[in-house]
Design a protein around this motif. Structure first.
Motif, PDB file in Angstrom:
ATOM      1  N   THR A  22       0.836  -1.210   0.000  1.00 41.03           N
ATOM      2  CA  THR A  22       0.000   0.000   0.000  1.00 41.03           C
ATOM      3  C   THR A  22       0.866   1.252   0.000  1.00 41.03           C
ATOM      4  OG1 THR A  22      -1.856  -1.081   1.119  1.00 41.03           O
ATOM      5  CG2 THR A  22      -1.696   1.316   1.334  1.00 41.03           C
ATOM      6  N   ASP A  48      -0.863   4.429   6.583  1.00 38.57           N
ATOM      7  CA  ASP A  48      -0.306   4.379   5.233  1.00 38.57           C
ATOM      8  C   ASP A  48       0.521   5.627   4.965  1.00 38.57           C
ATOM      9  OD1 ASP A  48      -2.079   6.471   4.563  1.00 38.57           O
ATOM     10  OD2 ASP A  48      -3.493   5.141   3.540  1.00 38.57           O
ATOM     11  N   GLN A 106      -6.128  -1.023   1.902  1.00 35.34           N
ATOM     12  CA  GLN A 106      -4.966  -0.310   2.445  1.00 35.34           C
ATOM     13  C   GLN A 106      -4.405  -0.928   3.715  1.00 35.34           C
ATOM     14  OE1 GLN A 106      -7.764   2.030   1.344  1.00 35.34           O
ATOM     15  NE2 GLN A 106      -6.668   1.570  -0.557  1.00 35.34           N
TER      16      GLN A 106
END
Length: 275
Positions: A9, A227, A218
């Protein structure tokens, strides 16, 4: 620990932002991150270098640099790598370990509460041998039931720790091993070498599907993971067994159990995943 979906991700988010950008400054605020290289030497090695690409191998991020070197970042347990528009000097300094300044005025900031993360440089000549110690990538098309059967052949250790062994398969961690084994209806303590052809095929499929679904969401944020944009993942909202001890199995209604396999907390359904 960030696993393959979390690292992938971050790679997908950062790659278009950093490719073609040059590193104009490096600030190491914790020498442990880059040891045994000194912070000054590490910064000097990166000054003026262009990032030509960003790839992933297992749980490692690989910033490919002009000249053939690679800047490798391993998040380990609690590492967070984010892209910022404002200098981190103006924000929260707690747990900040590294800041890279790029030529477009943006910053890459590495925070790490437990200080297990690492950043290091690999020379062009050392790269192939370093990555050869890792097993195959489970999302590659070449990773198929035949490959998994060969990996597990003759192994008496339980299948759960076999999945976690990065020398056998790269990138799978505790979360996704639990979820993939549940989807394939395989008990985590079953010897890896005893899996039938049908079970090998089901596990190969479930590994790929579980990892791909996690990437679409994610990754998983159970503790500290964020992230590259500072947002939590969402896959934890879809867990079927992981961290759900005592809750009903979504398939049969039996209470999910927790045990330890290979020293790791392991969640499974005792009815759907029989030994």
């Amino acid at each position: 620990m960030p696993e393959l979906p979390e690292v992938e991700t971050i790679r997908r988010q950062l790659e278009p932002e950093v490719r073609g950008r040059s590193i104009t400054g490096t600030r190491v605020t914790d020498g442990l991150l880059v040891a045994p290289m000194t912070p000054a030497r590490f910064a000097g090695k990166l000054k003026g270098r262009m990032i030509t690409g960003l790839s992933r191998r297992g749980k490692y991020l690989r910033f490919e640099l002009d000249g053939g070197d690679t800047l490798v970042v391993h998040l380990r347990m609690t590492g967070i790598l984010t892209r910022l528009e404002e200098n981190p000097r103006n924000g929260d300094q707690r747990h900040l370990r590294l800041v890279l300044t790029l030529d477009d005025g943006s910053f890459l900031a590495f925070h790490d509460v437990r200080r297990f993360g690492k950043a290091f440089l690999l020379g062009a000549g050392a790269s192939d041998s370093y990555w050869a110690r890792l097993g195959p990538e489970p999302l590659e098309r070449s990773f198929n039931p035949k490959v998994l059967a060969a990996i597990f052949h003759g192994r008496v250790r339980p299948v759960k720790p076999a999945l976690l062994d990065q020398q056998l398969i790269a990138g799978i961690g505790n979360i996704y091993a639990d979820e993939a084994l549940f989807a394939a209806l395989i008990h985590p303590e079953k010897p890896a070498g005893s899996l039938s052809g049908k079970e090998i095929a089901a596990l190969t499929k479930s590994i790929k599907e579980t990892l791909r679904r996690a990437i679409r969401l994610q990754g998983s944020s159970i503790d500290s993971y964020r992230d590259a944009r500072g947002n939590p993942g969402r896959f934890q909202n879809t867990f079927k067994v992981h961290r759900r001890a005592g809750e009903p199995c979504p398939r049969c209604g039996t209470a999910i159990e927790k045990t330890r396999v290979g020293g790791r907390g392991t969640y499974y359904c005792p009815r759907c995943q029989r030994k």
